[in-house]
Design a protein around this motif. Structure first.
Motif, PDB file in Angstrom:
ATOM      1  N   VAL A  86       0.771  -1.065   0.045  1.00 15.86           N
ATOM      2  CA  VAL A  86       0.099  -0.161  -0.060  1.00 15.86           C
ATOM      3  C   VAL A  86       1.071   1.187   0.056  1.00 15.86           C
ATOM      4  O   VAL A  86       1.784   1.471   1.018  1.00 15.86           O
ATOM      5  CB  VAL A  86      -0.904  -0.065   1.153  1.00 15.86           C
ATOM      6  CG1 VAL A  86      -1.876   1.242   1.113  1.00 15.86           C
ATOM      7  CG2 VAL A  86      -1.861  -1.256   1.272  1.00 15.86           C
ATOM      8  N   TRP A  87       0.960   1.962  -1.128  1.00 17.70           N
ATOM      9  CA  TRP A  87       1.836   3.034  -1.379  1.00 17.70           C
ATOM     10  C   TRP A  87       1.203   4.419  -1.045  1.00 17.70           C
ATOM     11  O   TRP A  87       0.372   4.815  -1.512  1.00 17.70           O
ATOM     12  CB  TRP A  87       2.328   3.064  -2.899  1.00 17.70           C
ATOM     13  CG  TRP A  87       3.313   3.732  -3.414  1.00 17.70           C
ATOM     14  CD1 TRP A  87       3.915   4.611  -2.758  1.00 17.70           C
ATOM     15  CD2 TRP A  87       3.284   4.560  -4.809  1.00 17.70           C
ATOM     16  NE1 TRP A  87       4.888   5.287  -3.534  1.00 17.70           N
ATOM     17  CE2 TRP A  87       4.292   5.341  -4.786  1.00 17.70           C
ATOM     18  CE3 TRP A  87       2.070   4.257  -5.848  1.00 17.70           C
ATOM     19  CZ2 TRP A  87       4.739   6.199  -5.879  1.00 17.70           C
ATOM     20  CZ3 TRP A  87       2.775   5.070  -7.225  1.00 17.70           C
ATOM     21  CH2 TRP A  87       4.023   5.760  -6.995  1.00 17.70           C
ATOM     22  N   ILE A  88       2.008   4.918  -0.049  1.00 18.34           N
ATOM     23  CA  ILE A  88       1.792   6.640   0.159  1.00 18.34           C
ATOM     24  C   ILE A  88       2.697   7.326  -0.693  1.00 18.34           C
ATOM     25  O   ILE A  88       4.035   7.156  -0.281  1.00 18.34           O
ATOM     26  CB  ILE A  88       1.880   6.878   1.601  1.00 18.34           C
ATOM     27  CG1 ILE A  88       0.994   5.776   2.466  1.00 18.34           C
ATOM     28  CG2 ILE A  88       1.556   8.292   1.937  1.00 18.34           C
ATOM     29  CD1 ILE A  88       0.919   6.059   3.957  1.00 18.34           C
ATOM     30  N   ALA A  89       2.041   8.155  -1.544  1.00 19.60           N
ATOM     31  CA  ALA A  89       2.798   8.906  -2.326  1.00 19.60           C
ATOM     32  C   ALA A  89       2.341  10.351  -2.662  1.00 19.60           C
ATOM     33  O   ALA A  89       0.979  10.763  -2.372  1.00 19.60           O
ATOM     34  CB  ALA A  89       2.843   8.132  -3.957  1.00 19.60           C
ATOM     35  N   LEU A 130       0.930  -3.279  -6.406  1.00 17.32           N
ATOM     36  CA  LEU A 130       0.260  -2.493  -5.462  1.00 17.32           C
ATOM     37  C   LEU A 130      -1.080  -3.044  -5.121  1.00 17.32           C
ATOM     38  O   LEU A 130      -1.838  -3.133  -5.871  1.00 17.32           O
ATOM     39  CB  LEU A 130       0.066  -1.097  -6.370  1.00 17.32           C
ATOM     40  CG  LEU A 130       1.315  -0.350  -6.655  1.00 17.32           C
ATOM     41  CD1 LEU A 130       0.870   0.884  -7.647  1.00 17.32           C
ATOM     42  CD2 LEU A 130       1.897   0.048  -5.611  1.00 17.32           C
ATOM     43  N   ARG A 131      -1.224  -3.109  -3.658  1.00 21.26           N
ATOM     44  CA  ARG A 131      -2.465  -3.336  -3.008  1.00 21.26           C
ATOM     45  C   ARG A 131      -3.257  -2.261  -3.113  1.00 21.26           C
ATOM     46  O   ARG A 131      -4.559  -2.420  -3.495  1.00 21.26           O
ATOM     47  CB  ARG A 131      -2.447  -3.960  -1.815  1.00 21.26           C
ATOM     48  CG  ARG A 131      -3.548  -4.044  -0.780  1.00 21.26           C
ATOM     49  CD  ARG A 131      -4.220  -5.328  -0.719  1.00 21.26           C
ATOM     50  NE  ARG A 131      -3.194  -6.315  -0.395  1.00 21.26           N
ATOM     51  CZ  ARG A 131      -3.548  -7.802  -0.718  1.00 21.26           C
ATOM     52  NH1 ARG A 131      -4.646  -7.901  -1.211  1.00 21.26           N
ATOM     53  NH2 ARG A 131      -2.760  -8.637  -0.378  1.00 21.26           N
ATOM     54  N   GLY A 132      -2.915  -0.974  -2.917  1.00 15.07           N
ATOM     55  CA  GLY A 132      -3.325   0.278  -3.060  1.00 15.07           C
ATOM     56  C   GLY A 132      -2.563   1.466  -2.894  1.00 15.07           C
ATOM     57  O   GLY A 132      -1.411   1.149  -2.664  1.00 15.07           O
ATOM     58  N   VAL A 133      -3.234   2.522  -3.184  1.00 15.98           N
ATOM     59  CA  VAL A 133      -2.354   3.848  -2.996  1.00 15.98           C
ATOM     60  C   VAL A 133      -3.259   4.811  -2.112  1.00 15.98           C
ATOM     61  O   VAL A 133      -4.454   5.034  -2.475  1.00 15.98           O
ATOM     62  CB  VAL A 133      -2.178   4.432  -4.456  1.00 15.98           C
ATOM     63  CG1 VAL A 133      -1.154   5.473  -4.581  1.00 15.98           C
ATOM     64  CG2 VAL A 133      -1.401   3.126  -5.414  1.00 15.98           C
ATOM     65  N   VAL A 134      -2.584   5.352  -1.405  1.00 16.78           N
ATOM     66  CA  VAL A 134      -3.008   6.690  -0.918  1.00 16.78           C
ATOM     67  C   VAL A 134      -2.135   8.021  -1.271  1.00 16.78           C
ATOM     68  O   VAL A 134      -0.825   8.093  -1.185  1.00 16.78           O
ATOM     69  CB  VAL A 134      -2.996   6.775   0.804  1.00 16.78           C
ATOM     70  CG1 VAL A 134      -3.534   7.794   1.247  1.00 16.78           C
ATOM     71  CG2 VAL A 134      -3.511   5.401   1.128  1.00 16.78           C
TER      72      VAL A 134
END
Length: 472
Positions: free
Chosen positions: A364-367, A387-391
């Motif tokens: 889970v990427w915070i970008a 990527l499972r998810g992105v914030v």
């Protein structure tokens, strides 16, 4: 003014361009050696006035608010590395036939005949870590050394201080190399090349050429990245001393004249007897902290430079074991509900973020943040399957969101439209909601931090604090 003997600055009229962390020490050094020093600076704020007062008390002339005009009679310009080459001051200097040096060039020219040789490191990403790893390996070999340059300790201080060194591990930026025409390292490495600072250099070709200057005149080894052909091209283009060798590093099995990895072991097939048949074990992958792929590459580059200097294999292992990376560089913060939280706030460009994302399987990427003109399609396309998810946070998050829509449309994205002090906690909570056991929540922003935070350190601290809060 030759590079082999210490230069005589007595009576030379020198203009120092810029105050700041390099300009002030340069002005003091020049003044102490009898030069007539005038410092020019674009800004005229409280900090500049404070620095000016300190220099004027010594007898240095300071001109604030006018960094464009070349003072009459200038015989040499010494510039802060960040000043762009197209500044009017430099145009005037070149027209008058006046040399322009950076602080690194000044340090190089002021070295005595018995000065410590330099092992130099440049590249778009990984410079600081590799330089610190190299210093740790050299220390493990019993050598007197320091990590200096674009790293906190100025090269001038290292060269002119009382400490006697056997060898220096020197981190050099493209800016510093641009202004260091006579630098000749014992051995040097270009770790990688990706678009960065193009607004300063004017083009990727000019940026690469400045990085490639680090190889000029190398005596023993030009270390390049087998996976990044551009670095090998720079070695081929360099004018080196007779007998200097091209030494590659690779995450795969090394060929002759390379360092690489075989079954979890870092091995050397460059600095061994009969390198076509033999390899020397240096360390285990588990000796590298953290053992992410890009960091193993850093370790191999550091090992190559150390081996070029004659360091034994045991010191490579011990130096890597003793090394602790700086904060906010792929640092494991905590595990919460079987999810790992990793702070790589230092990943301020796409190349660094790509290396960080490659270290984990399900993320889970915070970008997001300030893109500085970057594009994100290649980064997202390469990383999509992980990527499972992105914030998304920060000013330019829409650029990443659009790249995700093009290359990873099935990945859930949370677009966080807030920049207040609680934004990072909100981002971590959103990431926690997306993650499942075994995932890694990774702060690898691929952007600069100044839209929301004072610097990448503050951004990383906010992330770590948020992780502690959700885990408490």
């Amino acid at each position: 003014m030759g590079s082999r003997e210490v230069i005589d600055l007595e009576g030379v009229r020198v203009t120092v361009a810029g105050l700041g962390v390099s300009g002030v020490p340069a002005a003091k050094v020049l003044h102490a050696r009898g030069a007539h020093v005038t410092v020019v600076n674009d800004g005229d704020d409280a900090r500049a006035r404070e620095q000016a007062a300190e220099l004027e008390a010594l007898g240095v002339t300071v001109r604030l608010g006018d960094g464009a005009t070349l003072p009459d009679g200038t015989e040499l310009v010494v510039t802060a590395p960040g000043w762009k080459p197209d500044k009017p001051l430099f145009t005037a200097a070149r027209a008058a036939g006046v040399e322009i040096w950076g602080d690194v060039e000044l340090a190089w020219r002021l070295r005595g005949p018995d000065a410590a040789p330099w092992l130099a490191i440049t590249g778009t990403n990984g410079k600081t870590t590799t330089t610190q790893m190299l210093a740790s390996i050299l220390k493990a070999a019993g050598l007197r050394t320091a990590a200096v340059g674009n790293i906190g300790v100025s090269v001038l201080d290292a060269v002119l201080g009382d400490e006697q060194y056997d060898v220096l591990a020197v981190e050099l930026s493209s800016y510093q190399l641009h202004w260091a025409p006579s630098l000749r390292a014992h051995s040097a490495a270009v770790l990688n090349l990706a678009p960065d600072h193009l607004d300063w250099h004017g083009s990727m070709e000019a940026y690469a050429a400045d990085k490639g200057r680090v190889y000029e005149g190398n005596r023993v080894a030009c270390v390049y990245n087998v996976a990044d052909k551009a670095t090998e091209d720079l070695v081929r283009a360099a004018d080196v001393e007779e007998g200097c060798r091209a030494i590659g590093f690779t995450l795969g099995t090394p060929g002759p004249s390379q360092l690489g990895v075989v079954e979890g072991i870092l091995v050397d097939r460059a600095f061994v007897e009969d390198r076509h048949k033999n390899a020397q074990e240096l360390a285990e992958v588990s000796d590298v902290n953290p053992p992410a792929p890009h960091n193993i590459a850093n370790a191999l580059a550091a090992a190559a430079l150390a081996r070029a200097f004659g360091v034994p294999a045991r010191a490579v292992r011990d130096g890597l074991r003793n090394f602790t990376p700086d904060a906010h560089r792929i640092a494991h913060v905590a595990d919460v509900d079987s999810v790992a939280y990793v702070d790589d706030s230092k990943a301020t460009n796409t190349h660094a973020a790509e290396a960080s994302l490659a270290a984990y399987e399900s993320i889970v990427w915070i970008a997001g943040g300030l893109a500085k003109g970057a594009t994100f399609d290649e980064l997202v396309a390469k990383s999509a399957k992980r990527l499972r998810g992105v914030v998304l946070i920060g000013q330019d998050r829409a650029l990443i969101r659009e790249a995700l829509a093009r290359h990873a449309p099935e990945v859930p994205v949370v677009d966080l439209d807030r920049t207040d002090t609680g934004a990072m906690l909100a981002a971590v909570r959103e990431a926690q909601a997306l993650a499942v056991a075994g995932d890694t929540v990774l702060l690898a922003p691929a952007c600069a931090s100044m839209d929301m935070f004072a610097n990448y350190n503050k951004r990383g601290e906010a992330f770590a604090e948020a992780v502690r809060e959700i885990g408490s």
